[in-house]
Scaffold this active site. Structure first.
Site, PDB file in Angstrom:
ATOM      1  N   TYR A 158       9.578   9.560 -70.624  1.00 14.92           N
ATOM      2  CA  TYR A 158      11.037   9.449 -70.683  1.00 14.92           C
ATOM      3  C   TYR A 158      11.389   7.969 -70.778  1.00 14.92           C
ATOM      4  CZ  TYR A 158      15.954   9.668 -69.177  1.00 14.92           C
ATOM      5  OH  TYR A 158      17.313   9.546 -69.100  1.00 14.92           O
ATOM      6  N   ASP A 253       6.787   0.692 -71.843  1.00  9.35           N
ATOM      7  CA  ASP A 253       8.024   0.926 -71.100  1.00  9.35           C
ATOM      8  C   ASP A 253       7.686   0.827 -69.604  1.00  9.35           C
ATOM      9  OD1 ASP A 253      10.499   3.618 -70.881  1.00  9.35           O
ATOM     10  OD2 ASP A 253      10.215   1.748 -69.768  1.00  9.35           O
ATOM     11  N   LYS A 281      15.233  -1.110 -63.197  1.00 10.01           N
ATOM     12  CA  LYS A 281      15.030  -0.728 -61.791  1.00 10.01           C
ATOM     13  C   LYS A 281      14.805  -1.946 -60.883  1.00 10.01           C
ATOM     14  CE  LYS A 281      13.379   3.821 -63.258  1.00 10.01           C
ATOM     15  NZ  LYS A 281      14.317   4.822 -62.753  1.00 10.01           N
TER      16      LYS A 281
HETATM   17  P1  KE4 Z   1      17.997   4.014 -67.017  1.00  9.80           P
HETATM   18  O1  KE4 Z   1      18.778   4.042 -68.327  1.00  9.80           O
HETATM   19  O2  KE4 Z   1      18.159   5.292 -66.227  1.00  9.80           O
HETATM   20  O3  KE4 Z   1      18.267   2.763 -66.196  1.00  9.80           O
HETATM   21  O4  KE4 Z   1      16.448   3.898 -67.391  1.00  9.80           O
HETATM   22  C1  KE4 Z   1      15.889   4.847 -68.274  1.00  9.80           C
HETATM   23  C2  KE4 Z   1      14.394   4.878 -68.070  1.00  9.80           C
HETATM   24  C3  KE4 Z   1      13.584   4.267 -69.007  1.00  9.80           C
HETATM   25  N1  KE4 Z   1      12.242   4.248 -68.867  1.00  9.80           N
HETATM   26  C4  KE4 Z   1      11.651   4.835 -67.796  1.00  9.80           C
HETATM   27  C5  KE4 Z   1      10.162   4.796 -67.678  1.00  9.80           C
HETATM   28  C6  KE4 Z   1      12.427   5.481 -66.803  1.00  9.80           C
HETATM   29  O5  KE4 Z   1      11.826   6.069 -65.742  1.00  9.80           O
HETATM   30  C7  KE4 Z   1      13.833   5.504 -66.935  1.00  9.80           C
HETATM   31  C8  KE4 Z   1      14.742   6.197 -65.942  1.00  9.80           C
HETATM   32  N2  KE4 Z   1      14.100   6.921 -64.889  1.00  9.80           N
HETATM   33  C9  KE4 Z   1      14.858   8.021 -64.338  1.00  9.80           C
HETATM   34  C10 KE4 Z   1      14.022   8.654 -63.212  1.00  9.80           C
HETATM   35  N3  KE4 Z   1      12.785   9.148 -63.645  1.00  9.80           N
HETATM   36  C11 KE4 Z   1      16.208   7.619 -63.874  1.00  9.80           C
HETATM   37  C12 KE4 Z   1      16.893   8.624 -62.964  1.00  9.80           C
HETATM   38  C13 KE4 Z   1      18.030   9.314 -63.647  1.00  9.80           C
HETATM   39  O6  KE4 Z   1      17.943   9.624 -64.853  1.00  9.80           O
HETATM   40  O7  KE4 Z   1      19.037   9.570 -62.923  1.00  9.80           O
END
Ligand code: KE4
Length: 442
Positions: A158, A253, A281
């Protein structure tokens, strides 16, 4: 008798969470699903989400006054726990000077230099406001730099809700049953090739057939959005070789793994160097920050130096920079990662033993302070095996732990995180709770 006890437990839960229930009903009137990010809605585990009032250290307290040991840690950013004093102080001091200027500040230089010092493959870095923005921008940059269109991603990884990457996507997309999202035109995803994670032969096949059309390969170097799945031995090295031989931009990523599994991220841990890295994060320490960076020869294609456009009103926001700077400085302290390793190893071993003693089939994965208990009989190495998990049993485990004051991600397809604020007694209490809940699952 069993029915009576069920209703008693149900009634207790209703009373214990009455304010959250009211808040959720209220939220659903104006916010889709009552939440601002789908996976928070407890859709995969049942019941209504808890509305959180405050956090401190490794604990969060909901609006009904229930306190939990928190292993979500805001989905990863809070490696120092909630309200770590140096982070709080840094935000407060910065706040007194203003919140946003839409002009460069020295704080952006400070965070950029902390990142480029920590991750040698990043010679230049651009700040954005989320991991999604980071991966979206990195993909555009890779396409602009190579003049190619195809993107290779991996099933179950993801990378945020980027249109072209919402194909067989993990995290909430899998949890809520739309790994390939409606609303994304076929045109957007015909340039996205999604293939199984952890199988280098498939990548080789794609490169042999279409290598010269591929702009980039993007992956989580440690998958954390289908539970935690480390790369197989030699996998990352194999990707590096294939990218080199076909002129493909290799993007790690590290939004989740950056500064999480090592100060230099997964690329330090596995000693494999990507061309571009995305971050998020932890580098915001709980405030909104994403970033993408890499070799200057690629990064200089980004506007205003180059012609690949990317922009953001609040990119490099002073408060977020201050929070990220304080966080990374704290992580530089002697022994931080060693202590995280010891507490995480003890926790993971406790989870494993609890499941074995109870006779519950599980598979345990951990890299540093990100870990996962898969309710699966046999190993989990990719999206297919992850999807074979008993998600109903995960839901029962989740609620059993919640009733015992432990807050996990409300989905089997996520990671749990340990922070420096998780003390020995918190780890002990969590292991004890897990032992009790595992026994109740049999
Ligand atoms: P954000 O756009 O949510 O800041 O980041 C996206 C993203 C990109 N790459 C990786 C490896 C990620 O894990 C994420 C976002 N992680 C999720 C939890 N697995 C965010 C939680 C959510 O979607 O509310």
């Amino acid at each position: 008798m069993a029915k009576v006890s069920f209703f008693i437990i149900f009634a207790i839960i209703m009373v214990l969470n009455s304010k959250s229930k009211e808040a959720f009903e209220q939220a659903c009137k104006t916010i889709p699903g009552g939440v601002n990010s789908p996976v928070r809605a407890f859709g995969a585990v049942g019941n209504d989400p808890l509305f959180i009032e405050s956090g401190h250290g490794c604990h969060i307290t909901d609006i009904d006054g229930n306190k939990f040991i928190d292993y979500v840690c805001s989905w990863g950013p809070l490696i120092l726990g909630h309200l770590e004093e140096s982070v709080l102080e840094s935000i407060k001091l910065t706040l007194e000077k203003g919140t946003s200027f839409g002009a460069p500040t020295q704080l952006e230089i400070q965070l950029a230099e902390l990142v480029t010092d920590a991750v040698p493959s990043i010679e230049k870095v651009r700040m954005v406001n989320s991991g999604t923005e980071a991966t979206m921008s990195a993909i555009r940059l890779a396409r602009g730099y190579t003049g190619r269109d195809l993107v290779v991603k991996f099933d179950g990884c993801y990378h945020g809700h980027v249109d072209g990457l919402l194909v067989q996507a993990g995290s909430g997309a899998t949890t809520l049953g739309s790994p390939t999202s409606p609303g994304v035109p076929q045109d957007y995803i015909r340039n996205t090739l999604t293939i199984p994670y952890n199988d280098i032969d498939v990548v080789k096949e794609v490169c042999d057939k279409k290598g010269k059309e591929v702009a980039c390969i993007i992956l989580e170097p440690i998958a954390g959005n289908m539970g935690v799945i480390p790369p197989k031995k030699g996998y990352l090295e194999g990707l590096r070789e294939l990218a080199d031989s076909h002129g493909i931009v290799l993007i790690f990523d590290e939004v989740m793994t950056g500064f999480r599994v090592a100060y230099g991220g997964a690329q330090e841990l596995y000693n494999v160097t990507p061309d571009l890295t995305t971050l998020g994060k932890i580098i915001g320490g709980g405030l909104p920050v994403g970033a993408y960076g890499g070799k200057s020869q690629i990064m200089d294609f980004i506007s205003p130096n180059g012609s690949v456009y990317q922009a953001g009103t609040l990119s490099g926001n002073p408060l977020a920079m201050a929070s990220g700077i304080a966080t990374l400085k704290k992580l530089q302290e002697e022994g931080v990662y060693q202590r995280l390793e010891l507490s995480s190893e003890r926790l993971a071993e406790g989870f494993r033993k609890a499941a074995v003693d109870a006779g519950v089939p599980t598979y345990h994965a951990r890299v540093g302070s990100m870990l996962c208990t898969f309710f699966h009989d046999g190993e989990v190495v990719d999206y297919e095996s992850a999807k074979g998990c008993n998600t109903q049993r995960y839901a029962s485990y989740f609620h059993g732990m919640l009733e015992r004051g432990v807050y996990f991600a409300p989905s089997q397809f996520e990671a749990s995180f340990v922070s420096t604020a998780h003390g020995g007694e918190d780890i002990d209490a969590t292991i004890q709770a897990s032992s009790e809940v595992m026994k109740s699952l049999k």
